[in-house]
Design a protein around this motif. Structure first.
Motif, PDB file in Angstrom:
ATOM      1  N   MET A   1      23.994  32.148  16.191  1.00 53.33           N
ATOM      2  CA  MET A   1      25.364  31.650  16.059  1.00 53.33           C
ATOM      3  C   MET A   1      25.686  30.736  17.230  1.00 53.33           C
ATOM      4  SD  MET A   1      27.286  33.335  13.597  1.00 53.33           S
ATOM      5  CE  MET A   1      28.940  33.556  14.211  1.00 53.33           C
ATOM      6  N   LEU A   2      26.740  29.968  17.063  1.00 55.94           N
ATOM      7  CA  LEU A   2      27.275  29.249  18.212  1.00 55.94           C
ATOM      8  C   LEU A   2      27.773  30.294  19.210  1.00 55.94           C
ATOM      9  CD1 LEU A   2      29.243  26.443  16.347  1.00 55.94           C
ATOM     10  CD2 LEU A   2      27.130  26.184  17.671  1.00 55.94           C
TER      11      LEU A   2
ATOM     12  N   ILE B   1      25.966  34.506  29.487  1.00 53.95           N
ATOM     13  CA  ILE B   1      26.706  34.212  28.255  1.00 53.95           C
ATOM     14  C   ILE B   1      27.254  32.788  28.280  1.00 53.95           C
ATOM     15  CG2 ILE B   1      28.789  34.778  26.928  1.00 53.95           C
ATOM     16  CD1 ILE B   1      28.318  37.736  27.778  1.00 53.95           C
ATOM     17  N   ASP B   2      27.881  32.426  29.390  1.00 50.57           N
ATOM     18  CA  ASP B   2      28.555  31.120  29.480  1.00 50.57           C
ATOM     19  C   ASP B   2      27.594  29.937  29.441  1.00 50.57           C
ATOM     20  OD1 ASP B   2      30.978  32.434  29.623  1.00 50.57           O
ATOM     21  OD2 ASP B   2      31.155  32.238  31.808  1.00 50.57           O
ATOM     22  N   LYS B   3      26.345  30.156  29.809  1.00 50.56           N
ATOM     23  CA  LYS B   3      25.400  29.044  29.888  1.00 50.56           C
ATOM     24  C   LYS B   3      24.510  28.879  28.661  1.00 50.56           C
ATOM     25  CE  LYS B   3      25.438  28.725  34.830  1.00 50.56           C
ATOM     26  NZ  LYS B   3      24.740  28.759  36.083  1.00 50.56           N
ATOM     27  N   GLN B   4      24.669  29.758  27.661  1.00 42.50           N
ATOM     28  CA  GLN B   4      23.807  29.674  26.484  1.00 42.50           C
ATOM     29  C   GLN B   4      24.482  28.920  25.352  1.00 42.50           C
ATOM     30  OE1 GLN B   4      20.770  30.539  27.322  1.00 42.50           O
ATOM     31  NE2 GLN B   4      21.797  31.184  29.186  1.00 42.50           N
TER      32      GLN B   4
ATOM     33  N   VAL C   1      24.696  41.944  20.183  1.00 40.85           N
ATOM     34  CA  VAL C   1      24.672  40.511  20.456  1.00 40.85           C
ATOM     35  C   VAL C   1      23.639  40.299  21.554  1.00 40.85           C
ATOM     36  CG1 VAL C   1      26.021  38.514  21.201  1.00 40.85           C
ATOM     37  CG2 VAL C   1      27.124  40.297  19.855  1.00 40.85           C
ATOM     38  N   TYR C   2      22.798  39.272  21.389  1.00 36.22           N
ATOM     39  CA  TYR C   2      21.755  39.002  22.373  1.00 36.22           C
ATOM     40  C   TYR C   2      21.880  37.579  22.884  1.00 36.22           C
ATOM     41  CZ  TYR C   2      17.317  39.211  24.795  1.00 36.22           C
ATOM     42  OH  TYR C   2      16.366  39.212  25.768  1.00 36.22           O
ATOM     43  N   PHE C   3      21.731  37.433  24.193  1.00 35.39           N
ATOM     44  CA  PHE C   3      21.728  36.124  24.837  1.00 35.39           C
ATOM     45  C   PHE C   3      20.436  35.996  25.621  1.00 35.39           C
ATOM     46  CE2 PHE C   3      26.140  37.346  24.381  1.00 35.39           C
ATOM     47  CZ  PHE C   3      26.710  36.210  23.837  1.00 35.39           C
ATOM     48  N   CYS C   4      19.763  34.863  25.468  1.00 37.78           N
ATOM     49  CA  CYS C   4      18.477  34.635  26.113  1.00 37.78           C
ATOM     50  C   CYS C   4      18.559  33.405  27.006  1.00 37.78           C
ATOM     51  CB  CYS C   4      17.409  34.438  25.045  1.00 37.78           C
ATOM     52  SG  CYS C   4      15.779  34.077  25.715  1.00 37.78           S
ATOM     53  N   ASP C   5      18.250  33.593  28.273  1.00 35.32           N
ATOM     54  CA  ASP C   5      18.177  32.496  29.231  1.00 35.32           C
ATOM     55  C   ASP C   5      16.699  32.148  29.383  1.00 35.32           C
ATOM     56  OD1 ASP C   5      18.120  30.806  31.404  1.00 35.32           O
ATOM     57  OD2 ASP C   5      19.292  32.114  32.712  1.00 35.32           O
ATOM     58  N   LYS C   6      16.236  31.207  28.535  1.00 37.21           N
ATOM     59  CA  LYS C   6      14.801  30.916  28.513  1.00 37.21           C
ATOM     60  C   LYS C   6      14.315  30.242  29.785  1.00 37.21           C
ATOM     61  CE  LYS C   6      15.397  26.681  25.855  1.00 37.21           C
ATOM     62  NZ  LYS C   6      15.137  26.007  24.614  1.00 37.21           N
ATOM     63  N   ARG C   7      15.189  29.575  30.498  1.00 36.65           N
ATOM     64  CA  ARG C   7      14.793  28.901  31.733  1.00 36.65           C
ATOM     65  C   ARG C   7      14.273  29.897  32.775  1.00 36.65           C
ATOM     66  NH1 ARG C   7      18.683  25.704  35.876  1.00 36.65           N
ATOM     67  NH2 ARG C   7      17.054  24.945  37.239  1.00 36.65           N
TER      68      ARG C   7
END
Length: 139
Positions: free
Chosen positions: A34-35, A12-15, A68-74
């Motif tokens: 969203m931001l 969460i914190d890195k997206q 809510v979705y968070f994606c870490d593409k790296r």
């Protein structure tokens, strides 16, 4: 996943983007980028800003179900949190996440009637990493 709160909190914190969903009048999911959240309490409660007059705020007032979705593409991993979204318009909530520069979106400042807070409260999630997914509960 050994420590869900640490692992998910780190994602969460890195997206720079969060994807939030709401339910429309026809019962269909609506997704929006969203931001990232302005504040979080562990991984259970996330706070976002939006316009009081927005379509999303109106949908949450009618049906609070959300994800809510968070994606870490790296590292090709992600997390979906499932829960409810509240629209908060009280001064304390608005003041809590107000930031300098927000007048670009809300010209009347923290008291702008078109500024509100979205409070997301998660009760479960689904984490994807290394080609597998796992469900988890949030207490």
């Amino acid at each position: 996943m050994r420590d869900a709160e640490k692992t998910i909190g780190n994602i969460i914190d890195k997206q720079g983007i969060a994807f939030i969903s709401s339910v429309d009048d026809e019962g269909f999911p609506n997704m929006k980028a969203m931001l990232p959240p302005r504040k979080r309490e562990g991984i259970k409660v996330l706070y976002f800003t939006t316009n009081t007059s927005s379509m999303r705020a109106g949908q949450y007032r009618k049906n609070s179900k959300s994800s809510v979705y968070f994606c870490d593409k790296r590292f090709f991993r992600g997390v979906m949190l499932k829960g409810t979204m509240e629209v908060l318009e009280d001064h304390a909530s608005k003041e809590m996440i107000w930031r300098e520069g927000d007048t670009i979106y809300y010209p009347l400042g923290v008291t702008d009637p078109d500024y509100c807070v979205l409070k997301f409260t998660a009760y479960s999630g689904r984490y994807y990493s290394n080609f597998k997914s796992e469900n988890f509960l949030i207490e």
